[in-house]
Write a protein that holds these residues in place. Sequence first.
Motif, PDB file in Angstrom:
ATOM      1  N   TYR A  29       2.288  15.589  -3.635  1.00  0.00           N
ATOM      2  CA  TYR A  29       2.558  14.525  -2.671  1.00  0.00           C
ATOM      3  C   TYR A  29       3.920  13.869  -2.874  1.00  0.00           C
ATOM      4  N   ALA A  30       4.812  14.516  -3.602  1.00  0.00           N
ATOM      5  CA  ALA A  30       6.148  13.962  -3.785  1.00  0.00           C
ATOM      6  C   ALA A  30       6.916  13.969  -2.468  1.00  0.00           C
ATOM      7  N   TYR A  31       6.766  15.022  -1.688  1.00  0.00           N
ATOM      8  CA  TYR A  31       7.502  15.154  -0.428  1.00  0.00           C
ATOM      9  C   TYR A  31       6.570  15.414   0.752  1.00  0.00           C
ATOM     10  N   GLN A  32       5.269  15.355   0.557  1.00  0.00           N
ATOM     11  CA  GLN A  32       4.290  15.623   1.602  1.00  0.00           C
ATOM     12  C   GLN A  32       3.529  14.342   1.911  1.00  0.00           C
ATOM     13  N   GLN A  33       3.433  14.006   3.183  1.00  0.00           N
ATOM     14  CA  GLN A  33       2.746  12.792   3.570  1.00  0.00           C
ATOM     15  C   GLN A  33       1.236  13.001   3.596  1.00  0.00           C
ATOM     16  N   LEU A  34       0.521  11.890   3.515  1.00  0.00           N
ATOM     17  CA  LEU A  34      -0.938  11.931   3.627  1.00  0.00           C
ATOM     18  C   LEU A  34      -1.331  12.245   5.068  1.00  0.00           C
ATOM     19  N   ASP A  35      -2.489  12.854   5.249  1.00  0.00           N
ATOM     20  CA  ASP A  35      -2.955  13.211   6.592  1.00  0.00           C
ATOM     21  C   ASP A  35      -3.326  11.986   7.422  1.00  0.00           C
ATOM     22  N   ASP A  36      -3.862  10.964   6.790  1.00  0.00           N
ATOM     23  CA  ASP A  36      -4.267   9.743   7.488  1.00  0.00           C
ATOM     24  C   ASP A  36      -3.042   8.839   7.674  1.00  0.00           C
ATOM     25  N   PRO A  37      -2.628   8.578   8.929  1.00  0.00           N
ATOM     26  CA  PRO A  37      -1.431   7.756   9.163  1.00  0.00           C
ATOM     27  C   PRO A  37      -1.547   6.334   8.602  1.00  0.00           C
ATOM     28  N   GLU A  38      -2.744   5.768   8.611  1.00  0.00           N
ATOM     29  CA  GLU A  38      -2.931   4.409   8.087  1.00  0.00           C
ATOM     30  C   GLU A  38      -2.711   4.373   6.575  1.00  0.00           C
ATOM     31  N   LEU A  39      -3.265   5.361   5.872  1.00  0.00           N
ATOM     32  CA  LEU A  39      -3.068   5.430   4.417  1.00  0.00           C
ATOM     33  C   LEU A  39      -1.619   5.726   4.080  1.00  0.00           C
ATOM     34  N   GLU A  40      -0.975   6.588   4.864  1.00  0.00           N
ATOM     35  CA  GLU A  40       0.439   6.903   4.626  1.00  0.00           C
ATOM     36  C   GLU A  40       1.307   5.666   4.836  1.00  0.00           C
ATOM     37  N   ALA A  41       0.970   4.862   5.845  1.00  0.00           N
ATOM     38  CA  ALA A  41       1.728   3.625   6.084  1.00  0.00           C
ATOM     39  C   ALA A  41       1.593   2.671   4.901  1.00  0.00           C
ATOM     40  N   LYS A  42       0.384   2.547   4.355  1.00  0.00           N
ATOM     41  CA  LYS A  42       0.186   1.700   3.169  1.00  0.00           C
ATOM     42  C   LYS A  42       0.998   2.224   1.992  1.00  0.00           C
ATOM     43  N   ALA A  43       0.949   3.536   1.789  1.00  0.00           N
ATOM     44  CA  ALA A  43       1.677   4.138   0.670  1.00  0.00           C
ATOM     45  C   ALA A  43       3.180   3.964   0.841  1.00  0.00           C
ATOM     46  N   THR A  44       3.675   4.189   2.044  1.00  0.00           N
ATOM     47  CA  THR A  44       5.117   4.063   2.297  1.00  0.00           C
ATOM     48  C   THR A  44       5.591   2.631   2.110  1.00  0.00           C
ATOM     49  N   ASP A  45       4.816   1.671   2.628  1.00  0.00           N
ATOM     50  CA  ASP A  45       5.178   0.259   2.442  1.00  0.00           C
ATOM     51  C   ASP A  45       5.260  -0.081   0.956  1.00  0.00           C
ATOM     52  N   LEU A  46       4.299   0.401   0.189  1.00  0.00           N
ATOM     53  CA  LEU A  46       4.306   0.144  -1.250  1.00  0.00           C
ATOM     54  C   LEU A  46       5.488   0.821  -1.930  1.00  0.00           C
ATOM     55  N   MET A  47       5.783   2.056  -1.547  1.00  0.00           N
ATOM     56  CA  MET A  47       6.879   2.799  -2.181  1.00  0.00           C
ATOM     57  C   MET A  47       8.232   2.127  -1.972  1.00  0.00           C
ATOM     58  N   HIS A  48       8.393   1.419  -0.857  1.00  0.00           N
ATOM     59  CA  HIS A  48       9.659   0.714  -0.609  1.00  0.00           C
ATOM     60  C   HIS A  48       9.812  -0.524  -1.497  1.00  0.00           C
ATOM     61  N   THR A  49       8.742  -0.952  -2.149  1.00  0.00           N
ATOM     62  CA  THR A  49       8.822  -2.133  -3.017  1.00  0.00           C
ATOM     63  C   THR A  49       8.836  -1.762  -4.500  1.00  0.00           C
ATOM     64  N   LEU A  50       8.902  -0.464  -4.795  1.00  0.00           N
ATOM     65  CA  LEU A  50       8.919  -0.001  -6.182  1.00  0.00           C
ATOM     66  C   LEU A  50      10.256   0.636  -6.515  1.00  0.00           C
ATOM     67  N   ARG A  51      10.786   0.297  -7.672  1.00  0.00           N
ATOM     68  CA  ARG A  51      12.106   0.752  -8.111  1.00  0.00           C
ATOM     69  C   ARG A  51      12.016   2.114  -8.792  1.00  0.00           C
ATOM     70  N   CYS A  52      12.952   2.991  -8.469  1.00  0.00           N
ATOM     71  CA  CYS A  52      13.071   4.257  -9.194  1.00  0.00           C
ATOM     72  C   CYS A  52      13.639   3.938 -10.567  1.00  0.00           C
ATOM     73  N   LEU A  53      12.946   4.335 -11.601  1.00  0.00           N
ATOM     74  CA  LEU A  53      13.370   4.002 -12.957  1.00  0.00           C
ATOM     75  C   LEU A  53      14.588   4.809 -13.399  1.00  0.00           C
ATOM     76  N   LYS A  54      14.835   5.913 -12.754  1.00  0.00           N
ATOM     77  CA  LYS A  54      15.989   6.740 -13.113  1.00  0.00           C
ATOM     78  C   LYS A  54      17.233   6.271 -12.360  1.00  0.00           C
ATOM     79  N   CYS A  55      17.097   6.033 -11.054  1.00  0.00           N
ATOM     80  CA  CYS A  55      18.246   5.616 -10.231  1.00  0.00           C
ATOM     81  C   CYS A  55      18.547   4.135 -10.386  1.00  0.00           C
ATOM     82  N   GLN A  56      17.535   3.318 -10.459  1.00  0.00           N
ATOM     83  CA  GLN A  56      17.576   1.869 -10.643  1.00  0.00           C
ATOM     84  C   GLN A  56      18.129   1.098  -9.459  1.00  0.00           C
ATOM     85  N   SER A  57      18.776   1.743  -8.517  1.00  0.00           N
ATOM     86  CA  SER A  57      19.273   1.011  -7.361  1.00  0.00           C
ATOM     87  C   SER A  57      18.581   1.458  -6.079  1.00  0.00           C
ATOM     88  N   GLN A  58      17.602   2.325  -6.206  1.00  0.00           N
ATOM     89  CA  GLN A  58      16.891   2.818  -5.043  1.00  0.00           C
ATOM     90  C   GLN A  58      15.387   2.650  -5.237  1.00  0.00           C
TER      91      GLN A  58
END
Length: 140
Positions: A29-58
């Motif tokens: 699931y690194a580059y594949q979205q979830l089948d359920d659009p509602e669950l994918e929206a929740k996951a995407t919203d959360l992912m935008h609030t989490l920092r990449c520990l390697k890049c640190q600015s993204q």
Amino acid sequence: MRRLLLVTALVLSSPMPLAAQDSLPPAPYAYQQLDDPELEAKATDLMHTLRCLKCQSQSIADSDAPMAGDMRHQVRTRIAAGESPAEVRQWLVDRYGEYVSYQPRVTASTWPLFVAPLLVLLLAAFILRGRLVKRKEPGK
């Protein structure tokens, strides 16, 4: 004995283990979205609030780093398993520390970071007010 030492030296100096680390396939699931659009929206919203520990600015949603891909996989897998975004965030904070979140909590150790800017603004306003009052006083 010399052959054994030579073979051991070659194996230990070989760059193969290092090269093998980057050749691992990404998590499903690194580059594949979830089948359920509602669950994918929740996951995407959360992912935008989490920092990449390697890049640190993204955020992990925007980063191409392998670690961000693994974190996206974890977020999607846990959301698909029925965990709430708050539970997934807490799991990641417990695992990687408060730094992983772009929305840190106010705790005993972080409250000065939230209060300091207000104190600086109050100090600047006090100094500015004092200077303006001195200019307006007659005879000075």
